[in-house]
Design a protein around this motif. Structure first.
Motif, short mmCIF file in Angstrom:
data_model
loop_
_atom_site.label_atom_id
_atom_site.label_comp_id
_atom_site.label_asym_id
_atom_site.label_seq_id
_atom_site.Cartn_x
_atom_site.Cartn_y
_atom_site.Cartn_z
N LEU A 128 1.00 -1.11 0.15
CA LEU A 128 0.42 -0.20 -0.21
C LEU A 128 0.80 1.34 -0.16
O LEU A 128 1.42 1.48 1.02
CB LEU A 128 -0.92 -0.04 1.75
CG LEU A 128 -2.02 -0.43 1.38
CD1 LEU A 128 -2.56 -0.10 2.80
CD2 LEU A 128 -3.26 0.14 0.39
N SER A 129 0.70 2.49 -0.97
CA SER A 129 1.66 3.30 -1.21
C SER A 129 1.46 4.12 0.57
O SER A 129 0.28 3.54 1.36
CB SER A 129 1.55 4.31 -2.13
OG SER A 129 -0.39 4.61 -1.93
N ALA A 130 2.66 4.71 0.76
CA ALA A 130 2.25 5.25 2.11
C ALA A 130 0.89 6.27 3.11
O ALA A 130 0.42 6.41 3.23
CB ALA A 130 3.48 6.33 2.39
N ASP A 131 0.42 7.22 1.25
CA ASP A 131 -1.01 7.85 1.37
C ASP A 131 -1.45 6.87 1.80
O ASP A 131 -2.78 6.98 2.39
CB ASP A 131 -0.91 8.65 0.05
CG ASP A 131 -0.71 8.96 -0.48
OD1 ASP A 131 -0.32 7.64 -1.23
OD2 ASP A 131 -1.61 9.22 -1.46
N MET A 132 -2.34 5.85 1.04
CA MET A 132 -2.92 5.15 1.12
C MET A 132 -3.10 4.13 2.37
O MET A 132 -4.16 4.58 3.28
CB MET A 132 -3.02 4.51 0.06
CG MET A 132 -3.61 4.62 -1.45
SD MET A 132 -4.51 5.56 -1.17
CE MET A 132 -6.41 4.43 -0.78
N ALA A 133 -1.90 4.22 3.11
CA ALA A 133 -1.56 3.33 4.27
C ALA A 133 -2.08 4.22 5.16
O ALA A 133 -2.54 3.81 6.24
CB ALA A 133 -0.41 2.81 4.15
N GLN A 134 -2.15 5.15 5.32
CA GLN A 134 -1.68 6.49 6.30
C GLN A 134 -3.90 6.19 6.40
O GLN A 134 -4.39 6.61 7.19
CB GLN A 134 -1.76 8.03 5.67
CG GLN A 134 -1.79 8.48 6.89
CD GLN A 134 -0.63 9.77 6.81
OE1 GLN A 134 -0.25 10.22 5.41
NE2 GLN A 134 -0.79 11.02 7.60
#
Length: 214
Positions: A128-134
């Motif tokens: 998951l890309s960092a912003d999606m994970a966030q």
């Protein structure tokens, strides 16, 4: 020499596929071996291509990415699929991962995210890309009870298509199920989501970013 990662791309736009192909093949260890322009085509040609990683657009005419994901994993449980989506909200990411995708990358994100996702997923890890994970983490932390997350991938697809204003016959045709089955899903959606009218269904879909304002 690291092992070559064989990728199959599924997107209904030829321009997007050719751009992705160029992006991925800038890496000497990634090769795009096949392309499909629909969920149906991805499902039909998957066994003859047997890619290490399948990159699939979520929103395509016809079957759609989520339904194609469901069918492919049902037939080939070891398939490694990354959903590549224009939807940046956590609802779609959570639905994809729950349905068995190993990665979720937003189209608007960093181009390198997709390359990273392909390499991670090929090695058996999820991505998951960092912003999606966030976003996913925030949604679960805030205790914002998003009822759409309780839906199965099939229910979610029916919900999305109903919210987009599709008729029962059209949904049945797209998902290759009987109209009576779609009507049954409609009933269970009303109960699960506690909605009593088409207007409430659309409002709920907009609230959780399943559809954007028409």
């Amino acid at each position: 020499m690291s092992q070559l990662i064989k990728v199959m791309l599924t997107d209904d736009h030829a321009v997007v596929r050719s751009g992705l192909c160029r992006l991925l093949e800038q890496n000497s260890d990634i090769k795009v071996i096949a392309e499909a322009e629909s969920g149906e085509q991805a499902y039909q040609t998957y066994p003859e291509n047997r890619p290490d990683v399948l990159v699939m657009d979520m929103s395509m005419p016809g079957m759609g990415g989520l339904e194609a994901l469901r069918r492919i994993l049902h037939r080939w449980p070891d398939a490694r699929v990354i959903m590549f989506s224009m939807h940046e909200n956590a609802t779609y990411a959570i639905q994809s991962l729950t349905a068995g995708a190993m990665g979720y990358v937003a189209k608007s994100g960093n181009a390198e995210d997709l390359v990273k996702a392909v390499k991670e997923v090929a090695s058996g890890k999820s991505f998951l890309s960092a912003d999606m994970a966030q976003k996913v983490a925030l949604q679960s932390l805030t205790g914002d009870d998003n009822p759409t997350q309780r839906l199965t991938s099939r229910e979610f697809e029916v919900f999305r298509l109903l919210a987009e204003g599709k008729l029962v016959e059209e949904i049945a045709g797209r998902l290759n199920i009987g109209q009576k089955t779609v009507a049954n899903y409609q009933t269970s959606l009303k109960q699960k989501l506690d909605i009593h009218s088409p207007v409430e269904l659309v409002r709920l879909a907009m609230k959780y970013g399943v559809i954007t304002e028409q």
